[in-house]
Design an enzyme around this catalytic site. Sequence first.
Site, PDB file in Angstrom:
ATOM      1  CB  CYS A 114      12.929   8.707   8.998  1.00 46.03           C
ATOM      2  SG  CYS A 114      13.819   7.581   7.945  1.00 46.03           S
ATOM      3  CD  GLU A 161      12.980   3.859   8.685  1.00 44.53           C
ATOM      4  OE1 GLU A 161      12.894   4.860   9.438  1.00 44.53           O
ATOM      5  OE2 GLU A 161      13.085   3.920   7.451  1.00 44.53           O
ATOM      6  CD  GLU A 189      10.109  12.727  11.982  1.00 48.44           C
ATOM      7  OE1 GLU A 189       9.008  12.190  12.192  1.00 48.44           O
ATOM      8  OE2 GLU A 189      11.068  12.143  11.459  1.00 48.44           O
ATOM      9  CE  LYS A 206      -1.894   2.932   2.119  1.00 49.72           C
ATOM     10  NZ  LYS A 206      -1.642   4.365   1.801  1.00 49.72           N
TER      11      LYS A 206
HETATM   12  P1  ADP Z   1       2.528  10.984   7.027  1.00 48.07           P
HETATM   13  O1  ADP Z   1       1.644  11.637   8.066  1.00 48.07           O
HETATM   14  O2  ADP Z   1       3.862  11.594   6.969  1.00 48.07           O
HETATM   15  O3  ADP Z   1       1.873  10.836   5.703  1.00 48.07           O
HETATM   16  P2  ADP Z   1       1.878   8.364   7.929  1.00 48.07           P
HETATM   17  O4  ADP Z   1       2.502   7.558   9.007  1.00 48.07           O
HETATM   18  O5  ADP Z   1       0.493   8.890   8.201  1.00 48.07           O
HETATM   19  O6  ADP Z   1       2.847   9.530   7.586  1.00 48.07           O
HETATM   20  O7  ADP Z   1       1.794   7.567   6.557  1.00 48.07           O
HETATM   21  C1  ADP Z   1       2.655   6.539   6.168  1.00 48.07           C
HETATM   22  C2  ADP Z   1       1.836   5.446   5.502  1.00 48.07           C
HETATM   23  O8  ADP Z   1       0.918   4.922   6.463  1.00 48.07           O
HETATM   24  C3  ADP Z   1       0.994   5.898   4.319  1.00 48.07           C
HETATM   25  O9  ADP Z   1       1.029   4.879   3.320  1.00 48.07           O
HETATM   26  C4  ADP Z   1      -0.393   6.015   4.918  1.00 48.07           C
HETATM   27  O10 ADP Z   1      -1.423   5.842   3.969  1.00 48.07           O
HETATM   28  C5  ADP Z   1      -0.388   4.877   5.908  1.00 48.07           C
HETATM   29  N1  ADP Z   1      -1.364   4.984   6.999  1.00 48.07           N
HETATM   30  C6  ADP Z   1      -1.814   6.124   7.593  1.00 48.07           C
HETATM   31  N2  ADP Z   1      -2.711   5.823   8.553  1.00 48.07           N
HETATM   32  C7  ADP Z   1      -2.840   4.470   8.584  1.00 48.07           C
HETATM   33  C8  ADP Z   1      -3.621   3.540   9.357  1.00 48.07           C
HETATM   34  N3  ADP Z   1      -4.465   3.958  10.310  1.00 48.07           N
HETATM   35  N4  ADP Z   1      -3.478   2.223   9.118  1.00 48.07           N
HETATM   36  C9  ADP Z   1      -2.624   1.790   8.169  1.00 48.07           C
HETATM   37  N5  ADP Z   1      -1.879   2.601   7.397  1.00 48.07           N
HETATM   38  C10 ADP Z   1      -1.979   3.929   7.592  1.00 48.07           C
END
Ligand code: ADP
Length: 488
Positions: A295, A261, A391, A186
């Site tokens: 990161c 990570e 961050e 994903k």
């Molecule tokens: P950012 O806020 O910098 O976009 P995230 O940690 O939200 O960082 O996003 C990293 C990845 O995690 C993306 O692919 C996002 O779609 C996914 N993601 C965000 N929320 C969820 C969730 N509740 N469950 C699974 N994947 C998620």
Amino acid sequence: MTTDIIAPPTVGQTKNLIAGQWIDAQSGETFDTYSPSTGRAIARVASGDSNDINQAVTAARKAFESGPWPKMSARDRGKLLFKLADLIEENAQELAALEVLNNGKPISEVLAADIPLMISTFRYYAGWADKVYGETIPVDAPGYFCYTRKEPVGVCGQIIPWNFPMLMLTWKWAPALASGCTMVLKPAEQTPLTALRLGELAVEAGIPKGVINIVNGFGETAGDALVKHPGVDKIAFTGEYKTAQIIMANAAPTLKRLTFELGGKSPNVVFADADLNKAVAGAMAGIFFNQGEVCCAGSRLFIEEEIHDEFVSRFSDAADARKVGDPFDTSTEQGAQVSKEQFDKVMSYIELGKQEANCVAGGESVGDKGWFVRPTIFTNVQNDMRIAQEEIFGPVVSVIPFKDTNEVIEQSNTTIYGLAAAVWTRDISKAFRLSESMRAGTVWVNCYNTFDAGAPFGGYKYSGQGRECGKDALNNYLETKTVWVNTN
Ligand code: ADP
């Protein structure tokens, strides 16, 4: 320096890859994806939800249980990884341009860093494929033969961020493929495009259908469904620690294996005896590489008091001279932040920094289209200020002066994070002392941001769980089976 402007690529694939087929989302929904350097929408991408995830997990499960993949010899699996690496090499220019279009990072960096690391990572794990094996155990039971087998963990859910879309995909795919797993990726909703092109190359390489599936969509829908799906054995996630906390809770009912990570607020420590030219260049690369969307960015810069003013003067001159702009221009050093949301977040931290500390470089956005931010340096920062603890994930650095070694060790460890750290000194004792004392997954001595497919990377504390790259990452994708044979 000669300047070439690379032509932006046309967008190709926008559908999901499930069971070897390119298909629309079952709902028919799509979402817009943008070019950060213009702020304009460039394509509409299939928007997967729990139904598409279910279809992809079913395909990955079938490929794992009964497809050609588990029966294939490990050496042949390795050959397919080598083939994929070759295809990435052959298509490097096109992949790089597509990454620039969707992420906003400069073309010169993608070609110098992301692409070579991707190729070497696929080759590194291609080499591992046929070198994963168990042991025989000298058990205290006469007539019993006991041995272990290393078996693939199964179906892996892979959730990746937008800062290094192709490289993060590679760090997930390569060890999973070498181990014989199948997977559902994903990608981040901000950067869905290059994963799809890499999916096409994986199909071209001959990786059997269902082994790699790609479902684009949002975290709260597609990502959430992948984490909760009972047909998924393991989740590998890169992103924010707050998302990891949600994933950990949502993965608990199905007891999935988890590797994370996550973020950082990495200390970069410069002693007065350091080579100042190298340390300034290292501080620049440490924080401004990839627009600060890294990161392990060296976002807390500790400078020993006696060189503080000279260092800051050289560092701010270098920051002011940094070329920020069109990422398709080969002489550009810094491109655009990935999204309006990230741009706004960075700018709000800059406003906060102006209240808390002194802004000696940058402090403003660039141009009237796209999401560009000038390299920004704050001085007079204290380690407990919000700009030094949270961050920012942008080109913003906090300079913190220090007087002695004990003090800087203590301060550098005063953070919830522990991804990386660096020390600049000509004194080998100090270098070793800090390397041992800093609670971080990577410590760089007189360098910053060096990576290798063979060198484990990951975090202590809130920065992660498990390691990517190197031999360590293989273990994330393997189960150990112990077999007892009674020969009596
Ligand atoms: P950012 O806020 O910098 O976009 P995230 O940690 O939200 O960082 O996003 C990293 C990845 O995690 C993306 O692919 C996002 O779609 C996914 N993601 C965000 N929320 C969820 C969730 N509740 N469950 C699974 N994947 C998620």
